[in-house]
Motif scaffolding. Structure first.
Motif, PDB file in Angstrom:
ATOM      1  N   PHE A   1       1.056  -1.068  -0.023  1.00 19.85           N
ATOM      2  CA  PHE A   1      -0.079   0.295   0.104  1.00 19.85           C
ATOM      3  C   PHE A   1       1.136   1.288   0.098  1.00 19.85           C
ATOM      4  O   PHE A   1       0.644   2.059  -0.820  1.00 19.85           O
TER       5      PHE A   1
ATOM      6  N   LEU B   1       0.362   1.195  -4.110  1.00 14.46           N
ATOM      7  CA  LEU B   1      -0.757   2.375  -3.849  1.00 14.46           C
ATOM      8  C   LEU B   1      -0.765   3.392  -3.911  1.00 14.46           C
ATOM      9  O   LEU B   1      -1.589   4.254  -3.899  1.00 14.46           O
ATOM     10  N   TRP B   2       0.091   3.968  -2.866  1.00 16.36           N
ATOM     11  CA  TRP B   2      -0.476   5.118  -2.903  1.00 16.36           C
ATOM     12  C   TRP B   2       1.301   6.061  -2.887  1.00 16.36           C
ATOM     13  O   TRP B   2       2.056   6.068  -2.132  1.00 16.36           O
TER      14      TRP B   2
ATOM     15  N   GLY C   1       2.447   7.774   0.276  1.00 14.94           N
ATOM     16  CA  GLY C   1       2.476   6.848   0.991  1.00 14.94           C
ATOM     17  C   GLY C   1       4.158   7.245   1.744  1.00 14.94           C
ATOM     18  O   GLY C   1       4.529   7.082   2.782  1.00 14.94           O
TER      19      GLY C   1
ATOM     20  N   GLY D   1      -3.329  -4.194   3.449  1.00 10.84           N
ATOM     21  CA  GLY D   1      -4.677  -2.802   2.824  1.00 10.84           C
ATOM     22  C   GLY D   1      -4.717  -2.218   3.519  1.00 10.84           C
ATOM     23  O   GLY D   1      -5.015  -0.364   3.368  1.00 10.84           O
TER      24      GLY D   1
ATOM     25  N   LEU E   1      -5.181   1.770   4.546  1.00  9.66           N
ATOM     26  CA  LEU E   1      -6.723   1.979   3.868  1.00  9.66           C
ATOM     27  C   LEU E   1      -6.939   3.330   5.055  1.00  9.66           C
ATOM     28  O   LEU E   1      -6.800   4.657   5.102  1.00  9.66           O
TER      29      LEU E   1
ATOM     30  N   VAL F   1      -5.361   7.088   5.275  1.00  8.10           N
ATOM     31  CA  VAL F   1      -6.365   7.854   3.789  1.00  8.10           C
ATOM     32  C   VAL F   1      -7.447   8.062   4.099  1.00  8.10           C
ATOM     33  O   VAL F   1      -8.139   9.451   4.545  1.00  8.10           O
TER      34      VAL F   1
ATOM     35  N   GLU G   1      -7.461   9.689  -5.097  1.00 10.42           N
ATOM     36  CA  GLU G   1      -7.411   9.735  -6.714  1.00 10.42           C
ATOM     37  C   GLU G   1      -5.325   9.241  -6.563  1.00 10.42           C
ATOM     38  O   GLU G   1      -5.011  10.630  -5.926  1.00 10.42           O
TER      39      GLU G   1
ATOM     40  N   VAL H   1      -5.374   6.281  -4.550  1.00 11.38           N
ATOM     41  CA  VAL H   1      -4.892   5.714  -3.286  1.00 11.38           C
ATOM     42  C   VAL H   1      -6.601   4.838  -3.930  1.00 11.38           C
ATOM     43  O   VAL H   1      -6.525   3.493  -3.260  1.00 11.38           O
TER      44      VAL H   1
ATOM     45  N   ARG I   1      -6.745   2.390  -6.776  1.00 10.21           N
ATOM     46  CA  ARG I   1      -6.216   1.564  -6.672  1.00 10.21           C
ATOM     47  C   ARG I   1      -6.060  -0.261  -5.433  1.00 10.21           C
ATOM     48  O   ARG I   1      -5.337  -0.697  -6.347  1.00 10.21           O
ATOM     49  N   PHE I   2      -6.296   0.363  -4.820  1.00  5.95           N
ATOM     50  CA  PHE I   2      -6.921  -0.081  -3.469  1.00  5.95           C
ATOM     51  C   PHE I   2      -8.126  -1.234  -3.790  1.00  5.95           C
ATOM     52  O   PHE I   2      -8.302  -2.535  -3.580  1.00  5.95           O
TER      53      PHE I   2
END
Length: 604
Positions: free
Chosen positions: A184, A188-189, A192, A343, A347, A351, A367, A369, A372-373
């Motif tokens: 993640f 994904l982020w 992050g 994840g 998240l 987020v 957008e 993340v 995508r997750f």
């Protein structure tokens, strides 16, 4: 203005508190479930005894030279693998246990030549190929049986299985936080890598995974030997553990944790600058940072796959049927669970919930993340569903085992939780599709509340799913444990029914036999002598013997007593091991005439 800030601060504190509760539930659910399972059922039948010499309750004319035990799979032997007890419970000195004829599934121990007349108990305790400890006991007699005053207690210190369960739960939680959180944060982020919260989740996962692995490694020795918790630091027991498949897998896991931690540190150590500097004129296009962009991700993927294999190559995935398919299927199942759950927690922490007090006004973009997750979750759920269906079939085998075993009932509960989780996930996906390009702080308050509740609900249901899965791992598979009661009816031979002096109701009658649970060990047998009209018919006597269909063991006596006219009971018929057996009933129809009735059945 001040009241609004205080209200926002309280709301953030409440949301953070809810996240903490969710994380505690994840850890607590796993630990409580596994600890309760270990406390109630400290040993599970992953390996089982298929043959013994002598057999249970056998009466021998002379002392046997050795005890030999054959199991359905390879087993590891400790110093207390085989013990011999006399009628008072005193240990009788025997030879050191070893594998007979080099066969990993057969154990033996030499017995002294001068065993006195009487009954003896053989107590055994071995570690099956899936790392779980199994134990049992049976008796035999030399010359004639004697009354037993011995209680066989092979359980380890109660704290040992509890610590083992805690260690396995911590490792299970740690791999989810480490692998799922790292994917993640790194992939994904985009923001992050610079976020402390995400990095802390990954480092915490690696630390928890290390702690759980070390606990399991240290406690396996006393768990296998059935000793106290003090044996955790016994060098001899630790060395014995390191020679087993589980010990080698745990050592490999510790090395992989170090490698994956290094890869994660490399991936997040440098923050991307606002404007990347121009590469030197001599540098080839795309050559800069090739190690970080290609080599490190490749090693991380390989390390994650190898990390998962340290579970599946040391549990019951590599025992039983179709191990060539079960190992990769179980590995994919575990990996998909870890990526999704880790994840999801990251998240929620980084987020969906607002930032802490140090960053009160930062807006976090949904957008890219959330989309995508959402895609990752769909892939993980598809993998979990496909592999889960196959593994359920492999471990259950028949429809009756679903409701007739603990494993089957746990599997049904897991299925219900997964269906509810999918419903929540579908709602979160609709939110992503509608508002995926908005800023989190710009989305309507009602929509945000629904999203947060959905994510919290998914996490709570994830706790239930993962907790049930952790218990399933330590529960005997239904395919091996399910044994439907035997219910068989055979006709009374016409010649016996027509014998002069036989009860007249026997003509056209039958003998009905019920055996429960039709498993190795003590069984209850109900015998009904039915007349041609269905009523019970009393006969002078019913006696029985248990015979193996292949005649590999001598016939074993079965004590039968009358419960009521026409109904006879054997309260403790001993079945030595699984296989095909025949219950032979000799039914006396007159004072001088009897007829044999043979009832074949299978013990599982």
């Amino acid at each position: 203005m001040m009241s609004g800030m205080r209200l926002a601060s309280r709301r953030r504190a409440w949301l953070v508190t809810r996240l903490a509760v969710i994380v505690l539930l994840v850890a607590g659910g796993l630990v409580v479930d596994l600890v309760s399972a270990a406390a109630i059922r400290p040993a599970y039948a992953h390996a089982y005894l298929t043959e013994s010499s002598p057999v249970d309750t056998q009466v021998l004319d002379r002392p046997p030279a050795e005890v030999r035990l054959r199991f359905n799979e390879a087993v590891s032997l400790g110093r207390r693998a085989i013990q011999l007890l006399d009628v008072t419970g005193k240990n009788v000195a025997i030879g050191a246990p070893d594998h007979a004829d080099g066969k990993a599934n057969t154990a033996r121990a030499a017995l002294p030549a001068g065993l006195a007349e009487g009954t003896y108990v053989v107590a055994w305790r071995v570690t099956s190929a899936d790392s779980h400890v199994v134990s049992g006991a049976f008796s035999f007699s030399v010359g004639r049986p004697s009354s037993l005053a011995v209680t066989v207690d092979q359980d380890a210190d109660p704290a040992v299985p509890v610590i083992d369960a805690v260690g396995r739960a911590l490792a299970f939680l740690g791999v989810a936080l480490a692998l799922g959180g790292a994917l993640f944060v790194v992939v994904l982020w985009p923001a992050g890598r610079a976020d402390r919260r995400g990095r802390r989740i990954v480092w915490s996962g690696l630390a928890v995974l290390t702690m759980g692995t070390v606990l399991v490694l240290l406690v396996q020795g006393p768990y296998a030997e059935g000793t106290s918790l003090a044996g955790m630091f016994d060098p001899a027991l630790l060395n014995a553990t390191l020679t087993t498949r589980l010990g080698q897998a745990l050592l490999a896991r510790l090395a992989l944790i170090l490698a994956l931690g290094t890869a994660f540190w490399i991936a997040v150590r440098a923050k991307a600058p606002a404007a990347p500097p121009a590469p030197p004129a001599s540098a080839a296009p795309g050559s800069g940072g090739i190690g970080r962009r290609v080599v490190v991700p490749g090693l991380a993927v390989a390390g994650a796959a190898a990390l998962v294999l340290t579970w599946t190559l040391a549990d019951h995935a590599q025992t039983g049927i179709q191990t060539w398919l079960a190992v990769p299927a179980t590995s994919l199942h575990l990996l998909a669970m870890a990526l999704w759950l880790g994840g999801l927690i990251t998240l929620a922490a980084c987020v969906v919930l607002p930032a802490g007090r140090r960053e009160p006004v930062r807006a976090v973009s949904l957008e890219p993340v959330l989309p995508r997750f959402s895609l990752l979750a769909q892939i993980c759920f598809a993998v979990i569903a496909v592999t889960g269906l196959y593994l359920a079939w492999r471990q259950v085998g028949t429809w009756g085992a679903l409701g007739g075993t603990d494993f089957g009932r746990l599997l049904l509960g897991k299925l219900a939780a997964v269906l509810a989780l999918l419903a929540l996930a579908a709602g979160a996906r609709r939110f992503v599709q509608r508002r995926g390009r908005e800023l989190l702080d710009a989305a309507p308050a009602a929509a945000l509340r629904r999203l947060r509740r959905s994510v919290a609900g998914e996490a709570v249901l994830g706790v239930a799913v993962v907790s049930i899965t952790a218990v399933l791992v330590n529960t005997a598979p239904a395919r091996a444990s399910y044994a439907p009661p035997v219910h068989s009816t055979v006709p009374v031979p016409a010649a016996a029914a027509n014998t002069a002096g036989a009860p007249p109701g026997l003509r056209g009658g039958s003998v009905e036999v019920r055996i429960e649970p039709a498993r190795p060990g003590r069984n209850l047998v109900d015998i009904y002598v039915n007349g041609g009209d269905g009523s019970l018919v009393a006969v002078p006597e019913v006696s029985g013997t248990l015979e193996s269909q292949d005649r590999t063991v001598p016939a074993l006596p079965v004590k039968v007593a009358a419960a009521e006219p026409g109904h006879y009971v054997a309260n403790s018929m001993a079945i030595p091991y699984p296989g095909d057996w025949v219950l032979r009933l000799d039914i006396r129809v007159t004072d001088f005439d009897e007829t044999p009735v043979r009832v074949p059945f299978t013990a599982r």
